[in-house]
Design a protein around this motif. Sequence first.
Motif, PDB file in Angstrom:
ATOM      1  N   ALA A  71     -20.018   7.612   0.661  1.00 16.60           N
ATOM      2  CA  ALA A  71     -18.941   6.620   0.748  1.00 16.60           C
ATOM      3  C   ALA A  71     -18.414   6.160  -0.614  1.00 16.60           C
ATOM      4  N   PRO A  72     -19.265   5.788  -1.579  1.00 16.16           N
ATOM      5  CA  PRO A  72     -18.715   5.377  -2.881  1.00 16.16           C
ATOM      6  C   PRO A  72     -17.904   6.496  -3.558  1.00 16.16           C
ATOM      7  N   ALA A  95     -13.898   6.684  -4.480  1.00 14.06           N
ATOM      8  CA  ALA A  95     -13.435   7.073  -5.817  1.00 14.06           C
ATOM      9  C   ALA A  95     -12.437   8.227  -5.740  1.00 14.06           C
ATOM     10  N   ARG A  96     -12.665   9.168  -4.809  1.00 16.83           N
ATOM     11  CA  ARG A  96     -11.716  10.286  -4.644  1.00 16.83           C
ATOM     12  C   ARG A  96     -10.370   9.793  -4.108  1.00 16.83           C
ATOM     13  N   ILE A  97     -10.401   8.828  -3.187  1.00 14.36           N
ATOM     14  CA  ILE A  97      -9.148   8.246  -2.680  1.00 14.36           C
ATOM     15  C   ILE A  97      -8.397   7.590  -3.829  1.00 14.36           C
ATOM     16  N   LYS A  98      -9.096   6.787  -4.628  1.00 14.53           N
ATOM     17  CA  LYS A  98      -8.472   6.112  -5.782  1.00 14.53           C
ATOM     18  C   LYS A  98      -7.832   7.122  -6.727  1.00 14.53           C
ATOM     19  N   ALA A  99      -8.591   8.131  -7.119  1.00 15.72           N
ATOM     20  CA  ALA A  99      -8.083   9.124  -8.074  1.00 15.72           C
ATOM     21  C   ALA A  99      -6.900   9.888  -7.505  1.00 15.72           C
ATOM     22  N   ILE A 138     -11.697   1.792   3.738  1.00 16.03           N
ATOM     23  CA  ILE A 138     -11.667   2.849   4.745  1.00 16.03           C
ATOM     24  C   ILE A 138     -12.965   2.760   5.526  1.00 16.03           C
ATOM     25  N   PHE A 139     -12.873   3.018   6.829  1.00 15.58           N
ATOM     26  CA  PHE A 139     -14.087   3.053   7.636  1.00 15.58           C
ATOM     27  C   PHE A 139     -13.919   4.068   8.769  1.00 15.58           C
ATOM     28  N   SER A 173     -25.857   9.175   7.795  1.00 14.26           N
ATOM     29  CA  SER A 173     -26.589   9.079   6.531  1.00 14.26           C
ATOM     30  C   SER A 173     -25.813   9.773   5.412  1.00 14.26           C
ATOM     31  N   ALA A 174     -25.319  10.965   5.688  1.00 12.02           N
ATOM     32  CA  ALA A 174     -24.552  11.709   4.684  1.00 12.02           C
ATOM     33  C   ALA A 174     -23.253  10.984   4.339  1.00 12.02           C
TER      34      ALA A 174
END
Length: 152
Positions: free
Chosen positions: A134-135, A139-143, A109-110, A128-129
């Motif tokens: 991003a990681p 992880a939230r998308i995966k879960a 995703i970008f 920056s935020a």
Amino acid sequence: MSGQFEAVVEVDRPVAEVFAYLADGRNDPQFSPRVLRIDRTPDGPTAVGTVFRSTVKDAGMKTAREFRITEFEAPVKLRWAEVSKNQVTASEGGYDLEALADGRTRVRIFNVLEGHGLGKLLVGLALSAARKDAPAFGARIKAAAESAIAKS
């Protein structure tokens, strides 16, 4: 000023099912806590021209967002552009999906963030935020995808 953030994650579900899940932007609140509400127009399957309208909360402020689907190549590529007028917008964003062995899917995703008016001063902070998160976002998308899509 503008800049990009991205995340890459591997989802333990088949590419076609992950694409269908992500293409329905109404699922965004399941992995993006900043999305308070989202609707799709027209009502029906997502395609080029589909618009998602949302209310999001960033830095304690609620804003209205509107994204138009600009490319739709199931099950590997989805692109959008923000058409709403906010101080910081995602001029381009998307998902790239790749089928992996054992029925897994690599998802990238970008978003390219741009500042407008006063937002030109804020876009660096927003980037920056977003890059810092991003990681965790990946992880939230995966879960969420693994929870929403039944394992075959």
